[in-house]
Design an enzyme around this catalytic site. Structure first.
Site, mmCIF file in Angstrom:
data_model
loop_
_atom_site.group_PDB
_atom_site.id
_atom_site.type_symbol
_atom_site.label_atom_id
_atom_site.label_comp_id
_atom_site.label_asym_id
_atom_site.label_seq_id
_atom_site.Cartn_x
_atom_site.Cartn_y
_atom_site.Cartn_z
ATOM 1 N N ASN A 97 2.359 1.493 4.488
ATOM 2 C CA ASN A 97 2.541 0.029 5.158
ATOM 3 C C ASN A 97 2.246 0.115 6.589
ATOM 4 O O ASN A 97 2.920 -0.142 7.236
ATOM 5 C CB ASN A 97 4.196 0.092 4.810
ATOM 6 C CG ASN A 97 4.159 -1.773 5.183
ATOM 7 O OD1 ASN A 97 5.468 -1.981 5.742
ATOM 8 N ND2 ASN A 97 3.317 -2.505 5.057
ATOM 9 N N CYS A 103 0.781 -1.199 -0.104
ATOM 10 C CA CYS A 103 0.055 -0.193 -0.168
ATOM 11 C C CYS A 103 1.022 1.234 -0.029
ATOM 12 O O CYS A 103 2.034 1.034 -0.459
ATOM 13 C CB CYS A 103 -1.197 0.042 1.058
ATOM 14 S SG CYS A 103 -0.229 0.073 2.792
ATOM 15 N N ASP A 124 -8.096 3.954 0.807
ATOM 16 C CA ASP A 124 -7.259 4.301 1.863
ATOM 17 C C ASP A 124 -8.121 4.797 3.098
ATOM 18 O O ASP A 124 -8.598 5.638 3.102
ATOM 19 C CB ASP A 124 -6.240 5.534 1.277
ATOM 20 C CG ASP A 124 -5.244 6.027 2.128
ATOM 21 O OD1 ASP A 124 -5.311 5.756 3.398
ATOM 22 O OD2 ASP A 124 -4.383 6.807 1.571
ATOM 23 N N CYS A 148 -1.381 0.757 7.485
ATOM 24 C CA CYS A 148 -2.867 0.379 7.565
ATOM 25 C C CYS A 148 -3.084 -1.036 6.561
ATOM 26 O O CYS A 148 -3.275 -1.963 7.192
ATOM 27 C CB CYS A 148 -3.616 1.679 7.038
ATOM 28 S SG CYS A 148 -3.468 3.107 8.071
ATOM 29 N N ARG A 149 -3.398 -0.632 5.236
ATOM 30 C CA ARG A 149 -3.872 -1.731 4.530
ATOM 31 C C ARG A 149 -3.172 -2.841 4.413
ATOM 32 O O ARG A 149 -3.527 -4.113 4.438
ATOM 33 C CB ARG A 149 -4.399 -1.190 3.102
ATOM 34 C CG ARG A 149 -5.565 -0.126 3.265
ATOM 35 C CD ARG A 149 -5.552 0.645 1.918
ATOM 36 N NE ARG A 149 -4.560 1.556 1.832
ATOM 37 C CZ ARG A 149 -4.117 2.188 0.643
ATOM 38 N NH1 ARG A 149 -5.232 2.319 -0.495
ATOM 39 N NH2 ARG A 149 -3.287 3.105 0.431
ATOM 40 N N SER A 150 -1.846 -2.732 4.004
ATOM 41 C CA SER A 150 -0.996 -3.832 3.740
ATOM 42 C C SER A 150 -0.714 -4.606 4.917
ATOM 43 O O SER A 150 -0.585 -5.844 4.689
ATOM 44 C CB SER A 150 0.093 -3.641 3.000
ATOM 45 O OG SER A 150 1.087 -2.505 3.323
#
Ligand code: 4NP
Length: 158
Positions: free
Chosen positions: A11, A8, A124, A13-15
């Protein structure tokens, strides 16, 4: 060994959420010794930092601890090393393709593996509230199932 990298922007939050969720799924299937899982950000804003508090809290709500992960930035070597490099959104994908000089079959949008949603990008959640993180979790969970089936198909082929 099959190597999977989630990518993401930051690095945090999402990934890392994808990394923790997919590792849990893979461990439950007893495949943790044949599937290597990591995550990285396209940008270096949060190198060495633990995931965002809100990401950690959301994951704890689903029984998964990601607080020990640390942010890092994706490198050109990553793009040679990993069999699956899975971008959270199209900006991340474009960044990865630029880093290795063009599209590669191994570099894809993670939500390409989600069968039941039309959404192709994981939004995001950084500037939003906790509900954004739950939405991220739901999308990641769906794609993680599809990814695991894809890898299992690969592993079962001679
Ligand atoms: P991520 O979210 O890409 O899912 O880790 C973000 C984290 C940090 C920032 C943006 C998005 N930031 O601007 O610092």
């Amino acid at each position: 060994m099959i190597r999977v990298l989630f990518v993401c922007l930051g690095n945090i939050c999402r990934s890392p959420m994808a990394e923790g969720l997919f590792r849990e799924l893979v461990t439950r299937k007893g495949l943790h010794e044949v599937i290597d899982i990591d995550s990285a950000g396209t940008h270096g804003y949060h190198i060495g930092q633990a995931p965002d508090e809100r990401a950690c809290r959301t994951m704890v709500g689903h029984g998964i601890d990601i607080a020990g992960l640390a942010g890092r930035q994706v490198t050109p070597a990553d793009l040679r090393h990993f069999d699956y490099v899975l971008a959270m959104d199209r900006d991340n994908l474009a960044h990865l393709e630029a880093l290795c000089g063009g599209p590669r079959p191994s570099i894809r949008l993670f939500l390409d593996f989600a069968r039941d949603t039309q959404t192709r990008e994981v939004p995001d959640p950084y500037y939003g509230g906790p509900e954004g993180f739950e939405r991220v979790y739901a999308l990641l969970e769906e794609a993680a199932q599809g990814l695991l089936e894809d890898i299992e198909g690969r592993l079962s082929r001679p």
